[in-house]
Scaffold this active site. Structure first.
Site, mmCIF file in Angstrom:
data_model
loop_
_atom_site.group_PDB
_atom_site.id
_atom_site.type_symbol
_atom_site.label_atom_id
_atom_site.label_comp_id
_atom_site.label_asym_id
_atom_site.label_seq_id
_atom_site.Cartn_x
_atom_site.Cartn_y
_atom_site.Cartn_z
ATOM 1 N N LYS A 1 -12.553 69.400 -100.599
ATOM 2 C CA LYS A 1 -12.989 70.700 -101.109
ATOM 3 C C LYS A 1 -13.153 71.690 -99.952
ATOM 4 C CE LYS A 1 -15.769 68.948 -104.996
ATOM 5 N NZ LYS A 1 -15.064 69.635 -106.088
ATOM 6 N N ARG B 1 -14.037 61.205 -113.576
ATOM 7 C CA ARG B 1 -13.413 60.546 -114.727
ATOM 8 C C ARG B 1 -13.017 59.100 -114.388
ATOM 9 N NH1 ARG B 1 -8.922 65.145 -114.870
ATOM 10 N NH2 ARG B 1 -10.751 66.238 -114.062
HETATM 11 N N1 BES Z 1 -17.782 67.501 -109.266
HETATM 12 C C1 BES Z 1 -16.662 68.307 -109.535
HETATM 13 C C2 BES Z 1 -16.907 69.317 -110.644
HETATM 14 C C3 BES Z 1 -17.975 70.349 -110.391
HETATM 15 C C4 BES Z 1 -17.630 71.610 -109.951
HETATM 16 C C5 BES Z 1 -19.285 70.080 -110.684
HETATM 17 C C6 BES Z 1 -18.600 72.566 -109.769
HETATM 18 C C7 BES Z 1 -20.263 71.036 -110.487
HETATM 19 C C8 BES Z 1 -19.922 72.283 -110.047
HETATM 20 C C9 BES Z 1 -15.471 67.433 -109.919
HETATM 21 O O1 BES Z 1 -15.461 66.161 -109.382
HETATM 22 C C10 BES Z 1 -14.269 68.118 -109.453
HETATM 23 O O2 BES Z 1 -14.109 68.246 -108.268
HETATM 24 N N2 BES Z 1 -13.432 68.557 -110.374
HETATM 25 C C11 BES Z 1 -12.231 69.246 -110.044
HETATM 26 C C12 BES Z 1 -11.161 68.721 -110.942
HETATM 27 C C13 BES Z 1 -9.767 69.132 -110.535
HETATM 28 C C14 BES Z 1 -9.384 68.497 -109.222
HETATM 29 C C15 BES Z 1 -8.806 68.729 -111.618
HETATM 30 C C16 BES Z 1 -12.478 70.718 -110.290
HETATM 31 O O3 BES Z 1 -13.219 71.060 -111.207
HETATM 32 O O4 BES Z 1 -11.942 71.517 -109.541
HETATM 33 MN MN MN Z 2 -14.512 66.099 -107.485
#
Ligand code: BES
Ligand code: MN
Ligand code: ZN
Length: 489
Positions: free
Chosen positions: A268, A342
């Site tokens: 990230k 997931r």
């Molecule tokens: N933990 C994140 C989602 C999240 C984002 C929670 C903001 C709380 C606040 C999750 O694991 C994630 O990174 N999701 C990705 C999915 C994508 C790679 C398909 C996302 O939401 O960008």
């Molecule tokens: Mn994630």
């Protein structure tokens, strides 16, 4: 964790002790002072009613006015004449707590003529509002815990005190969840988290912790693939509550417990990454709900399961493109290692069905950023294969102010998960990210009523609301407890 408010319930009396909180409601021609407010007004030689007129105080529910009279401080607070028990009474309690803080009062006496359920809910709301997390301040004002007390005077005091007991147990669950969410990831990681869960055995829960070897034996390679890039070992915690008949199939509550989510190799951006300490908010809701259910001795069988991992990018980490076999036997091509929640949930869902044959399964997870785009911070996204369960979750959420909104699913979305090399990919593409995440989970659900709540928008509050201080919210604990207690089949 600290709840900074101590509460007591006292028999109503016709005299008033100061500082006090008294109520008014809005009538057709101006505000109507309660009997106690009239007494306070008379004892203050009309100061209260003069101040109310001057401030054009309308007595809207929860609005307040502080008057410093000769006898002491009076907080006049607006309250609907026919205030209902439940979330409205809780909200009023939260607002009374903040009015006390605003007026600089460390103790107050509340005079309110209401039934025991309203009084207990009001007390509960004030208690929930008083939560603070100060463990890591070492000096100055911030390190000080300012204890407050509120005495509630009413005819129904002794019944209210009895009714309050079950709310206090619920609050313990909410506070536990808030604590877990707020802890930073160098303090709360899978092993330390599991140890905190083990302490809940005191409440009558049966706690089992699976380490990596145990999970490997079960074939939980999806969950393990998320944790394999971290120095911290992964864990799964199972919490069993036997409050119902021996042969009653349990309700399974399942939570995503990613103690920190860097994204892994699909790392990230740095900005805001600290928020990913609360990527275990779904698991916190489950642990908090199990704590509340045990404390309340709920007469149902419930099993809580949380998958605890840290998603880090080291030399052992999953690479984009890796193919991993799940506990269910299905294979997954991991396109994006940041879609990790997931993967954790999929194996925990399989484990729950294999060993507990639940009557229904509800999972909670801070699963996608996309749900924030869809629903903001008002509603969790609800995804389900069952209309009755969906309705029950929305109803329990409406009653407890932990709302959810049902989102669509279906084959067209599910098709977006097709892989050229394995049974599925772990992401669907740019569009409908929350829905394809839910479709991924559904591939691991057999023939059982199931619901998934995407709580990425709900686990953390950037600003305070009446019963939820800024920070970890504990979203889900109240709704799940209500859902379990109203479940009738
Ligand atoms: N933990 C994140 C989602 C999240 C984002 C929670 C903001 C709380 C606040 C999750 O694991 C994630 O990174 N999701 C990705 C999915 C994508 C790679 C398909 C996302 O939401 O960008
Ligand atoms: Mn994630
Ligand atoms: Zn995550």
């Amino acid at each position: 964790m600290t709840a900074t408010l101590s509460l007591s319930f006292q028999k109503a009396s016709s005299t008033i002790e100061y500082p006090c909180v008294v109520t008014a409601s809005s009538g057709e021609d101006g505000i109507i002072l309660s009997a106690a407010a009239q007494t306070a007004d008379a004892e203050g030689e009309g100061a209260l009613s003069r101040a109310a007129t001057e401030a054009e105080f309308k007595a809207k529910s929860g609005s307040s006015l502080v008057v410093r009279g000769a006898k002491g401080t009076v907080i006049l607070i607006g309250s609907d004449a026919d205030l209902d028990a439940g979330k409205d009474a809780e909200t009023l309690g939260g607002k009374i707590f903040s009015a006390m803080s605003g007026a600089g009062l460390s103790s107050a006496n509340l005079y309110l003529d209401a039934d025991e359920e309203v009084l207990a809910d009001l007390a509960h709301g004030a208690h929930l509002a008083s939560y603070v997390f100060k463990d890591y301040f070492t000096k100055g004002e911030q390190a000080k815990i300012k204890e407050k007390s509120l005495a509630i005077y009413a005819d129904a005091a002794s019944d209210a005190e009895k009714a309050y007991g079950a709310r206090a147990e619920l609050a313990e669950g909410v506070f536990l969840a808030r604590d877990l969410i707020t802890e930073p990831a160098n303090k709360l990681y899978p092993e330390s988290y599991a140890e905190r869960c083990e302490k809940l055995a005191e409440t009558g829960l049966k706690i089992t912790v699976l380490d990596e070897d145990a999970m490997r034996k079960e074939g939980m390679h999806l969950l393990l693939s998320v944790g394999q890039g971290s120095r911290r070992a992964s864990r799964m915690v199972v919490m069993e509550w036997q409050g119902g008949a021996k042969d009653e199939a349990p309700i399974a509550l399942i939570g995503k417990g990613v103690c920190f989510d860097t994204g892994g190799i699909s790392i990230k951006p740095a900005g805001g990454m600290e928020d990913m300490k609360w990527d275990m908010g779904g698991s916190a809701a489950v642990v908090g709900a199990m704590r509340a259910i045990a404390g309340r001795k709920t007469k149902r069988n419930v099993v809580g399961l949380v998958g605890l991992v840290e998603n880090m990018p080291d030399g052992e980490a999953t690479r984009p493109g890796d193919v991993v076999t799940s506990m269910s036997g299905q294979t997954v091509e991991i396109i994006n290692t940041d879609a990790e929640g997931r993967l954790v949930l999929a194996d925990v869902l399989t484990y729950a069905q294999t060993y507990y044959k639940p009557s229904k399964m509800i999972n909670l997870a801070t699963l996608t950023g996309a749900i924030l785009v869809s629903l903001g911070k008002e509603y969790a996204g609800l995804f389900s294969n069952n209309d009755d369960l969906s309705q029950a979750i929305m109803d329990a959420g409406a009653a407890t102010n932990e709302k959810s909104w049902r989102m669509p699913m279906g084959k067209a979305y599910d098709d977006m998960l097709k892989s050229h090399i394995a049974d599925m990919k772990n992401i669907g593409g740019r569009l409908a990210g929350s829905i394809t995440a839910a479709c991924f989970l559904e591939r691991f659900v057999d023939d059982v009523p199931w619901a998934h709540l995407d709580i990425a928008g709900m686990a953390w509050a950037d600003k305070s609301s009446p019963t939820v201080p800024k920070g970890g919210t504990g979203y889900g604990v109240k709704m799940l407890t209500k859902l379990v207690e109203t479940d009738r089949d």
